[in-house]
Design an enzyme around this catalytic site. Structure first.
Site, mmCIF file in Angstrom:
data_model
loop_
_atom_site.group_PDB
_atom_site.id
_atom_site.type_symbol
_atom_site.label_atom_id
_atom_site.label_comp_id
_atom_site.label_asym_id
_atom_site.label_seq_id
_atom_site.Cartn_x
_atom_site.Cartn_y
_atom_site.Cartn_z
ATOM 1 C CG ASP A 13 -1.780 1.225 1.361
ATOM 2 O OD1 ASP A 13 -2.352 1.637 0.329
ATOM 3 O OD2 ASP A 13 -1.915 1.795 2.467
ATOM 4 C CE1 TYR A 45 2.426 5.385 -3.514
ATOM 5 C CE2 TYR A 45 1.190 3.515 -4.336
ATOM 6 C CZ TYR A 45 2.376 4.058 -3.904
ATOM 7 O OH TYR A 45 3.507 3.277 -3.874
ATOM 8 N N GLY A 46 -3.304 8.844 -3.380
ATOM 9 C CA GLY A 46 -4.667 9.226 -3.760
ATOM 10 C C GLY A 46 -4.841 10.617 -4.339
ATOM 11 C CG ASN A 77 -9.607 0.704 -2.242
ATOM 12 O OD1 ASN A 77 -10.505 -0.006 -2.650
ATOM 13 N ND2 ASN A 77 -9.177 0.671 -0.994
ATOM 14 C CB THR A 78 -5.185 5.004 -5.068
ATOM 15 O OG1 THR A 78 -5.946 5.521 -3.973
ATOM 16 C CG2 THR A 78 -4.933 6.094 -6.076
ATOM 17 C CD GLU A 156 -0.080 6.439 6.656
ATOM 18 O OE1 GLU A 156 1.062 6.570 7.121
ATOM 19 O OE2 GLU A 156 -0.449 5.422 6.019
ATOM 20 C CB THR A 189 -6.662 -0.242 2.398
ATOM 21 O OG1 THR A 189 -5.557 0.541 1.925
ATOM 22 C CG2 THR A 189 -7.171 -1.126 1.269
ATOM 23 C CG HIS A 190 -4.920 4.847 4.807
ATOM 24 N ND1 HIS A 190 -4.414 4.458 3.587
ATOM 25 C CD2 HIS A 190 -3.850 5.222 5.555
ATOM 26 C CE1 HIS A 190 -3.089 4.603 3.595
ATOM 27 N NE2 HIS A 190 -2.726 5.058 4.777
HETATM 28 N N1 DGL Z 1 -4.752 3.244 1.082
HETATM 29 C C1 DGL Z 1 -4.866 3.776 -0.245
HETATM 30 C C2 DGL Z 1 -6.178 3.394 -0.876
HETATM 31 O O1 DGL Z 1 -6.738 2.398 -0.521
HETATM 32 C C3 DGL Z 1 -4.687 5.229 -0.469
HETATM 33 C C4 DGL Z 1 -4.004 6.091 0.434
HETATM 34 C C5 DGL Z 1 -3.260 7.174 -0.313
HETATM 35 O O2 DGL Z 1 -3.880 8.149 -0.761
HETATM 36 O O3 DGL Z 1 -2.087 6.985 -0.445
HETATM 37 O O4 DGL Z 1 -6.626 4.053 -1.785
#
Ligand code: DGL
Length: 269
Positions: A13, A45-46, A77-78, A156, A189-190
Site C-alpha cells: 500500500d 497515492y490518492g 484502492n488507488t 496515518e 484501505t486506510h
Molecule cells: N490506502 C490507499 C487506498 O486504498 C490510499 C491512500 C493514499 O492516498 O495513499 O486508496
C-alpha cells in the site's frame, strides 16, 4: 501459476492502510507467510495522477517480487484502480489481486435500493473504478462517490481524540445522511480505522463495508484452487517501509488492530 507454496504473499500500500487488509489475510490464511511494503515516503497515492500511481505501484511491486513472493496483493484502492491491469501483465504469470472488485462485491451484496456511497481518495473517485465495478454487478444500483482527501493523513497520524476525528468525518458524509444510500463502502484501505467513529456520524441503519474480508477470501480461494496454500507459515510477516520506520512501527499496530510485533526495515525504491 507454478510457484512454490512456501513462498510468502507480497502485500503493498502507499502506507499503513494496507495493514487492514493484511490483518484479514492473516486471519483467513493463518498458515501463510507475508511481506508487507508501505511506500510511506511517497504517500499519499490518492492525489497523484494515474501515470504516477502506475509507476509507484510497479516499483513497490518490484521490491516484493525481487524478494520472492508467490502472489501479490495490491492492498490499496488507488493502485488497484489504476495499476492492476499493468501489474498483472508486467509480472505475469505471478497472480496479482486488487481490492476494488472484492470491495464492490461486498457492497453489492449488502446494498438495498437506496444504493451505495463510496468513500475513497480523490483519484479513486475521479477514476470511477468503483462506480464501474458496482454497475457491472448491479446495473440499477444507485452509486454515489465522495472523495475524502483529509482522511488518509488523519489515519496515518494514529489514534486521535474523537473530538478531532468526528467533525472531519462528518464533514464529508453530511450531505448523504438524510435520505442517502444506506450502504457505505470504505473504498480506501486506510478508512477501516474510522469504522466506529464513522458509525456515530452516519444514520443508525447504515451498513459500513470494506474490501478486506472479500479480498482475503478471493485470495484464499485462488491459492487453494491452484494448490498454492501454505499451512506451515504461522502468519509471520516481514515489514518494509520507504520512510519513517520508527513511526511505521508505532502507528502500524493501530492498523493491525493492536498487534505490537511490527519490526520494519527501511527500503529505497
Ligand atoms: N490506502 C490507499 C487506498 O486504498 C490510499 C491512500 C493514499 O492516498 O495513499 O486508496
Amino acid at each position: 501459476m507454478g510457484s512454490d507454496p512456501s513462498l510468502p504473499i507480497g502485500v503493498f500500500d502507499s502506507g499503513m492502510g494496507g495493514l487492514t487488509v493484511l490483518a484479514e489475510l492473516r486471519r483467513q490464511l493463518p498458515g501463510e507467510r507475508f511481506i508487507y511494503l508501505g511506500d510511506t515516503a511517497r504517500l499519499p497515492y490518492g492525489t497523484k495522477s494515474p501515470d504516477t500511481v502506475v509507476r509507484y505501484a510497479t516499483q513497490a511491486s518490484d521490491q516484493l517480487v525481487e524478494r520472492g513472493v508467490k502472489a501479490l496483493v495490491v492492498a490499496c484502492n488507488t493502485a488497484s484502480a489504476f495499476a492492476l491491469d499493468h501489474l498483472a501483465e508486467h509480472f505475469a504469470p505471478l497472480p496479482v489481486y486488487g481490492v476494488v472488485e472484492p470491495g464492490a462485491a461486498a457492497a453489492a451484496r449488502e446494498a438495498d435500493a437506496s444504493g451505495v456511497l463510496v468513500l475513497a481518495t480523490e483519484s479513486t473517485i475521479q477514476g470511477g473504478a468503483y462506480q464501474r465495478a458496482l454497475t457491472a454487478l448491479a446495473p440499477r444500483l444507485p452509486v454515489f462517490g465522495r472523495a475524502c482527501p483529509l482522511w488518509v493523513t488523519l489515519a496515518e497520524q494514529g489514534p486521535q481524540d474523537r473530538a478531532l476525528t468526528e467533525p472531519v468525518l462528518a464533514h464529508y458524509v453530511s450531505g448523504f445522511v438524510a435520505n442517502g444510500p444506506r450502504t457505505v463502502l470504505l473504498g480506501c484501505t486506510h478508512f477501516p480505522v474510522f469504522r466506529e467513529a464513522l458509525a456515530t456520524v452516519l444514520p443508525t441503519d447504515a451498513r459500513i463495508v470494506d474490501s478486506a474480508r472479500t479480498t482475503a477470501a478471493a485470495v484464499a480461494a485462488e491459492l487453494r484452487a491452484h494448490e498454492l496454500l501454505n499451512t506451515d507459515g504461522s502468519g509471520q510477516c516481514r515489514y518494509l517501509a520507504t520512510d519513517g520506520v520508527a513511526r511505521f512501527q508505532r502507528v502500524g499496530s493501530y492498523f493491525l488492530g493492536g498487534v505490537a510485533e511490527i519490526n520494519a526495515e527501511l527500503v529505497d525504491l
